[in-house]
Enzyme design. Sequence first.
Site, PDB file in Angstrom:
ATOM      1  N   GLU A 286      77.456  60.680  15.748  1.00  0.00           N
ATOM      2  CA  GLU A 286      77.984  61.237  17.002  1.00  0.00           C
ATOM      3  C   GLU A 286      76.800  61.731  17.814  1.00  0.00           C
ATOM      4  OE1 GLU A 286      80.945  60.745  18.120  1.00  0.00           O
ATOM      5  OE2 GLU A 286      81.416  59.709  16.257  1.00  0.00           O
ATOM      6  N   CYS A 320      77.199  68.550  24.025  1.00  0.00           N
ATOM      7  CA  CYS A 320      77.220  67.096  24.245  1.00  0.00           C
ATOM      8  C   CYS A 320      78.256  66.746  25.297  1.00  0.00           C
ATOM      9  CB  CYS A 320      77.511  66.382  22.939  1.00  0.00           C
ATOM     10  SG  CYS A 320      78.960  67.023  22.121  1.00  0.00           S
TER      11      CYS A 320
HETATM   12  P1  NAP Z   1      68.406  65.897  17.182  1.00  0.00           P
HETATM   13  O1  NAP Z   1      67.048  66.254  17.612  1.00  0.00           O
HETATM   14  O2  NAP Z   1      68.785  64.464  17.143  1.00  0.00           O
HETATM   15  O3  NAP Z   1      68.597  66.549  15.738  1.00  0.00           O
HETATM   16  C1  NAP Z   1      69.812  66.483  15.041  1.00  0.00           C
HETATM   17  C2  NAP Z   1      69.537  66.549  13.560  1.00  0.00           C
HETATM   18  O4  NAP Z   1      68.824  65.370  13.172  1.00  0.00           O
HETATM   19  C3  NAP Z   1      68.671  67.733  13.144  1.00  0.00           C
HETATM   20  O5  NAP Z   1      69.141  68.228  11.913  1.00  0.00           O
HETATM   21  C4  NAP Z   1      67.310  67.086  13.000  1.00  0.00           C
HETATM   22  O6  NAP Z   1      66.463  67.763  12.130  1.00  0.00           O
HETATM   23  C5  NAP Z   1      67.698  65.756  12.416  1.00  0.00           C
HETATM   24  N1  NAP Z   1      66.656  64.721  12.483  1.00  0.00           N
HETATM   25  C6  NAP Z   1      65.590  64.654  13.323  1.00  0.00           C
HETATM   26  N2  NAP Z   1      64.867  63.533  13.050  1.00  0.00           N
HETATM   27  C7  NAP Z   1      65.478  62.899  12.021  1.00  0.00           C
HETATM   28  C8  NAP Z   1      65.227  61.706  11.295  1.00  0.00           C
HETATM   29  N3  NAP Z   1      64.185  60.916  11.569  1.00  0.00           N
HETATM   30  N4  NAP Z   1      66.064  61.353  10.281  1.00  0.00           N
HETATM   31  C9  NAP Z   1      67.131  62.120  10.004  1.00  0.00           C
HETATM   32  N5  NAP Z   1      67.417  63.274  10.650  1.00  0.00           N
HETATM   33  C10 NAP Z   1      66.618  63.661  11.652  1.00  0.00           C
HETATM   34  O7  NAP Z   1      69.517  66.624  18.066  1.00  0.00           O
HETATM   35  P2  NAP Z   1      69.621  68.163  18.433  1.00  0.00           P
HETATM   36  O8  NAP Z   1      68.561  68.471  19.425  1.00  0.00           O
HETATM   37  O9  NAP Z   1      69.711  68.997  17.197  1.00  0.00           O
HETATM   38  O10 NAP Z   1      71.054  68.228  19.120  1.00  0.00           O
HETATM   39  C11 NAP Z   1      71.269  67.913  20.448  1.00  0.00           C
HETATM   40  C12 NAP Z   1      71.832  66.500  20.574  1.00  0.00           C
HETATM   41  O11 NAP Z   1      73.022  66.390  19.807  1.00  0.00           O
HETATM   42  C13 NAP Z   1      72.243  66.172  21.998  1.00  0.00           C
HETATM   43  O12 NAP Z   1      71.867  64.840  22.286  1.00  0.00           O
HETATM   44  C14 NAP Z   1      73.767  66.305  21.960  1.00  0.00           C
HETATM   45  O13 NAP Z   1      74.435  65.567  22.943  1.00  0.00           O
HETATM   46  C15 NAP Z   1      74.057  65.812  20.580  1.00  0.00           C
HETATM   47  N6  NAP Z   1      75.362  66.281  20.087  1.00  0.00           N
HETATM   48  C16 NAP Z   1      76.379  65.384  19.997  1.00  0.00           C
HETATM   49  C17 NAP Z   1      77.635  65.809  19.568  1.00  0.00           C
HETATM   50  C18 NAP Z   1      78.781  64.853  19.463  1.00  0.00           C
HETATM   51  O14 NAP Z   1      79.786  65.194  18.849  1.00  0.00           O
HETATM   52  N7  NAP Z   1      78.694  63.663  20.032  1.00  0.00           N
HETATM   53  C19 NAP Z   1      77.830  67.147  19.227  1.00  0.00           C
HETATM   54  C20 NAP Z   1      76.755  68.024  19.320  1.00  0.00           C
HETATM   55  C21 NAP Z   1      75.521  67.582  19.746  1.00  0.00           C
HETATM   56  P3  NAP Z   1      65.302  68.729  12.706  1.00  0.00           P
HETATM   57  O15 NAP Z   1      66.009  69.828  13.393  1.00  0.00           O
HETATM   58  O16 NAP Z   1      64.594  69.136  11.469  1.00  0.00           O
HETATM   59  O17 NAP Z   1      64.474  67.901  13.641  1.00  0.00           O
END
Ligand code: NAP
Length: 516
Positions: A286, A320
């Site tokens: 997601e 999001c």
């Molecule tokens: P993110 O940077 O993609 O991080 C999300 C998670 O992925 C974190 O736990 C992060 O760990 C981990 N991660 C980073 N690199 C990775 C890799 N190479 N392999 C596996 N995991 C990895 O996103 P965010 O900044 O936390 O959240 C914001 C984003 O989430 C926005 O784009 C928002 O739209 C989206 N979002 C979507 C929904 C939905 O339901 N569609 C809901 C909420 C948020 P680290 O923190 O250690 O980097």
Amino acid sequence: MVVPYTHEPFTDFTNDENRKKQEAAIKQVEAELGKEYPLIIGGERYYTEDKIVSRNPANKEKIVGKVSKSNQELAEKAMQVADKTFNTWSKTKPEMRADILFRAAAIIRRRKFEFNAWIIKEGAKPWKEGDAGIAEGIDFLEYYGRQMLRLKDGAPVNSRPIENNRFHYIPLGVGVVISPWNFLFAIMTGTTVSSMVAGNTVLLKPASSTPVIAYKFMEVMEEAGMPAGVINYIPGSGSEVGDYLVEHPRTRFVSFTGSREVGTRIYERAAKVQDGQTWLKRVVAEMGGKDTIVVDDDSDLELAAESIVNSAFGFSGQKCSACSRVVAHEDVYEDLVTRVKELTEQNCSLDNPAKHSTYMGPVIDQAAFDKIMSYIEVGKEEGELVTGGEGDDSTGYFIKPTVFKDVSPTARIMQEEIFGPVVAFTKAKNFDEAIDVANNTEYGLTGAVISNNREHIEKAREDFHVGNLYFNRGCTAAIVGYHPFGGFNMSGTDSKAGGPDYLTNFMQGKTTSEML
Ligand code: NAP
């Protein structure tokens, strides 16, 4: 019999008693800031030298907690424990798994002011936003527990005189749950417990900005009776631990919520079959959004302006589902922009979210602050600044709610996810054009239409291509069990969290047929 459930009510903070309880809980949590937290693998606590330091985004000098950081060796240990525990956990009665979720919901309900205080400190959510996140987390526990009870006997299939047939669901195996910081409690809880109540064991990697609340959740699950090794808590770097586990041959599925960039990377890496791997991994991803509110000429403009302001600036636009684009009919465009500017300047107070009066707190960290401020500079080139446009990162990461108008539908601030308090306006000649503009991004998560025209509402129902479409309200605030949530296109796999089919993402159907 599954006991019916609606949803957890929000706390009324106009009530003096509730306000005092929340203030007391914030004081109590302030006294606990800065503590060290271990990993939890198979119920054992592991402290490491290397720590993730969680800071308060409203006051970056203040440390919320220091959390031991997993490395590949500990991630491997957790995988082995989860793999072994799956043999017993997958055979437990679904009723017993659901009961753990119901008890956890009750514990959190009793401690909701304290949990909200952790969310306020670690995630910088204003009181009301944090409280809504607690309610959503409780709803996920109650709802997924009940969904498991509904699914435990499978679904009816036909039998005939010569054979007796059954169809039921079995768990998958070890799931890697990777959660984001923005719904630090609700999404972390929902994605973890949906996987485990379905009979899978879990490796939980919370976002590195918000690992403390996830530790508190682990304590609740243990108190609720979850056996050791069912959920293993392994905070660590996404690129190190995340990549390692996504590629691991014993990983059966990945449940990811986060950015498009990381989600597509996980999707690609999980697709590769590794040596010794005997299944195709499932990926629930997601991801981001670029969500539009369309305002028709025949519409309630006050409702439109309020919906835009709340959807764009609630939790500083870090949802999001946040509204980051508005497409308005040219006949109402200028009046709408004027009213949005007024409401933004009157209502969206920017301050430390520990204060009850704060509407908007800071953004999550320096990287987010820098990224959003650079988009504001891009916006100044691409449109006309109506209000906001300034930031201050001297104490915390504060950015004023920002509105741009006269932006081209193909401009960068109309296409790319900014994930901050920035909204851009463009005008359309008619409703058909407005829907075309609303659809012209690569995302497809949420959207809203403000209109009194029934034909236009029906057109949008068919042609506005988003996973969650709302009429005559804002585009945020989905409720578990009411608005199953998930996006189309580059917003993800449309898994519909909080919906009736969600748990089947984490199970596989098995048919048995006996000749009589
Ligand atoms: P993110 O940077 O993609 O991080 C999300 C998670 O992925 C974190 O736990 C992060 O760990 C981990 N991660 C980073 N690199 C990775 C890799 N190479 N392999 C596996 N995991 C990895 O996103 P965010 O900044 O936390 O959240 C914001 C984003 O989430 C926005 O784009 C928002 O739209 C989206 N979002 C979507 C929904 C939905 O339901 N569609 C809901 C909420 C948020 P680290 O923190 O250690 O980097």
